[in-house]
Motif scaffolding. Structure first.
Motif, PDB file in Angstrom:
ATOM      1  N   GLY A 107       0.825  -0.790   0.182  1.00  0.00           N
ATOM      2  CA  GLY A 107       0.143  -0.067   0.161  1.00  0.00           C
ATOM      3  C   GLY A 107       0.865   1.695   0.022  1.00  0.00           C
ATOM      4  O   GLY A 107       0.569   2.435  -0.100  1.00  0.00           O
ATOM      5  N   GLU A 108       2.216   1.453   0.534  1.00  0.00           N
ATOM      6  CA  GLU A 108       2.945   2.574   0.513  1.00  0.00           C
ATOM      7  C   GLU A 108       3.433   2.835  -0.659  1.00  0.00           C
ATOM      8  O   GLU A 108       3.749   1.723  -1.909  1.00  0.00           O
ATOM      9  N   THR A 109       3.795   4.352  -1.091  1.00  0.00           N
ATOM     10  CA  THR A 109       3.978   4.265  -2.411  1.00  0.00           C
ATOM     11  C   THR A 109       5.353   5.050  -1.608  1.00  0.00           C
ATOM     12  O   THR A 109       5.642   5.678  -1.323  1.00  0.00           O
ATOM     13  N   GLY A 163      12.768  10.321   1.586  1.00  0.00           N
ATOM     14  CA  GLY A 163      12.188   9.678   1.844  1.00  0.00           C
ATOM     15  C   GLY A 163      11.164  10.119   2.842  1.00  0.00           C
ATOM     16  O   GLY A 163      12.151  11.400   2.909  1.00  0.00           O
ATOM     17  N   ALA A 164      10.444   9.239   3.881  1.00  0.00           N
ATOM     18  CA  ALA A 164       9.784   9.763   5.172  1.00  0.00           C
ATOM     19  C   ALA A 164      11.173  10.253   6.363  1.00  0.00           C
ATOM     20  O   ALA A 164      10.614  11.616   6.575  1.00  0.00           O
ATOM     21  N   ASN A 165      12.385  10.070   6.128  1.00  0.00           N
ATOM     22  CA  ASN A 165      13.034  10.407   7.295  1.00  0.00           C
ATOM     23  C   ASN A 165      13.481  11.581   7.127  1.00  0.00           C
ATOM     24  O   ASN A 165      15.018  11.847   7.648  1.00  0.00           O
ATOM     25  N   THR A 166      13.653  11.795   5.996  1.00  0.00           N
ATOM     26  CA  THR A 166      15.063  11.674   4.779  1.00  0.00           C
ATOM     27  C   THR A 166      14.465  14.092   6.055  1.00  0.00           C
ATOM     28  O   THR A 166      13.408  14.807   5.235  1.00  0.00           O
ATOM     29  N   ILE A 167      15.536  14.585   5.913  1.00  0.00           N
ATOM     30  CA  ILE A 167      15.869  16.494   6.228  1.00  0.00           C
ATOM     31  C   ILE A 167      16.260  16.927   4.621  1.00  0.00           C
ATOM     32  O   ILE A 167      17.347  16.521   5.215  1.00  0.00           O
ATOM     33  N   ILE A 168      15.051  17.770   4.377  1.00  0.00           N
ATOM     34  CA  ILE A 168      15.913  18.363   3.800  1.00  0.00           C
ATOM     35  C   ILE A 168      16.402  19.948   4.040  1.00  0.00           C
ATOM     36  O   ILE A 168      15.592  20.777   4.841  1.00  0.00           O
ATOM     37  N   THR A 228       5.036  19.511  -1.573  1.00  0.00           N
ATOM     38  CA  THR A 228       5.319  18.754  -3.335  1.00  0.00           C
ATOM     39  C   THR A 228       6.136  18.095  -2.908  1.00  0.00           C
ATOM     40  O   THR A 228       5.528  16.596  -3.492  1.00  0.00           O
ATOM     41  N   TRP A 229       7.055  18.037  -2.790  1.00  0.00           N
ATOM     42  CA  TRP A 229       8.911  17.761  -3.309  1.00  0.00           C
ATOM     43  C   TRP A 229       8.701  17.165  -2.143  1.00  0.00           C
ATOM     44  O   TRP A 229       9.381  15.451  -3.200  1.00  0.00           O
ATOM     45  N   THR A 230       8.973  16.991  -0.775  1.00  0.00           N
ATOM     46  CA  THR A 230       8.598  15.807  -0.295  1.00  0.00           C
ATOM     47  C   THR A 230       7.214  14.195  -0.657  1.00  0.00           C
ATOM     48  O   THR A 230       8.058  13.478   0.290  1.00  0.00           O
ATOM     49  N   GLN A 231       6.661  14.904  -0.737  1.00  0.00           N
ATOM     50  CA  GLN A 231       5.291  13.227  -1.793  1.00  0.00           C
ATOM     51  C   GLN A 231       5.038  13.268  -2.072  1.00  0.00           C
ATOM     52  O   GLN A 231       4.272  13.001  -2.821  1.00  0.00           O
ATOM     53  N   GLN A 232       5.933  14.216  -3.724  1.00  0.00           N
ATOM     54  CA  GLN A 232       5.795  13.264  -4.776  1.00  0.00           C
ATOM     55  C   GLN A 232       5.806  12.062  -4.890  1.00  0.00           C
ATOM     56  O   GLN A 232       7.183  11.572  -4.699  1.00  0.00           O
ATOM     57  N   PRO A 233       5.275  11.592  -5.569  1.00  0.00           N
ATOM     58  CA  PRO A 233       5.596   9.404  -5.852  1.00  0.00           C
ATOM     59  C   PRO A 233       6.203   9.937  -7.212  1.00  0.00           C
ATOM     60  O   PRO A 233       5.968  10.398  -8.075  1.00  0.00           O
TER      61      PRO A 233
END
Length: 101
Positions: free
Chosen positions: A39-41, A46-51, A88-93
């Motif tokens: 179910g994950e895209t 990555g979710a834990n990456t700090i920008i 938008t950039w962090t959640q872009q599939p």
């Protein structure tokens, strides 16, 4: 129980074992990727990456504590919504493209 094979017999065993390993390595990526329906895209970041910063051509968005600031060498008509851009950039599939075989 010992297996007695001639030199030619052992050579054939090694040849077939090597061929099996080559086939296994060549097709293992298909076994790992096919049937992997979760179910994950996958996202660009990555979710834990700090920008720390995002740099476009002439526009740079930098982290400033818990907020964001934009530094631009281009004259903008309206202010940027930096939170929306970063979200938008962090959640872009994305979908990985496969080369044709």
């Amino acid at each position: 129980m010992r297996i007695k094979l001639s030199r030619m017999g052992w050579n054939n065993v090694l040849i077939f074992a090597s061929m099996f390993m080559i086939l296994l390595f060549n097709y293992s990526h298909r076994m790992m990727t096919q049937g992997h329906e979760s179910g994950e895209t996958n996202t660009l970041v990555g979710a834990n990456t700090i920008i720390q910063s995002i740099d476009f051509n002439g526009i740079k968005i930098e982290r400033l504590g818990a907020t964001w600031r934009s530094v631009s060498t281009i004259e903008l008509t309206k202010p940027l919504n930096t939170d929306l851009i970063v979200e938008t950039w962090t959640q872009q599939p994305f979908v990985a493209l496969q080369s044709p075989l």
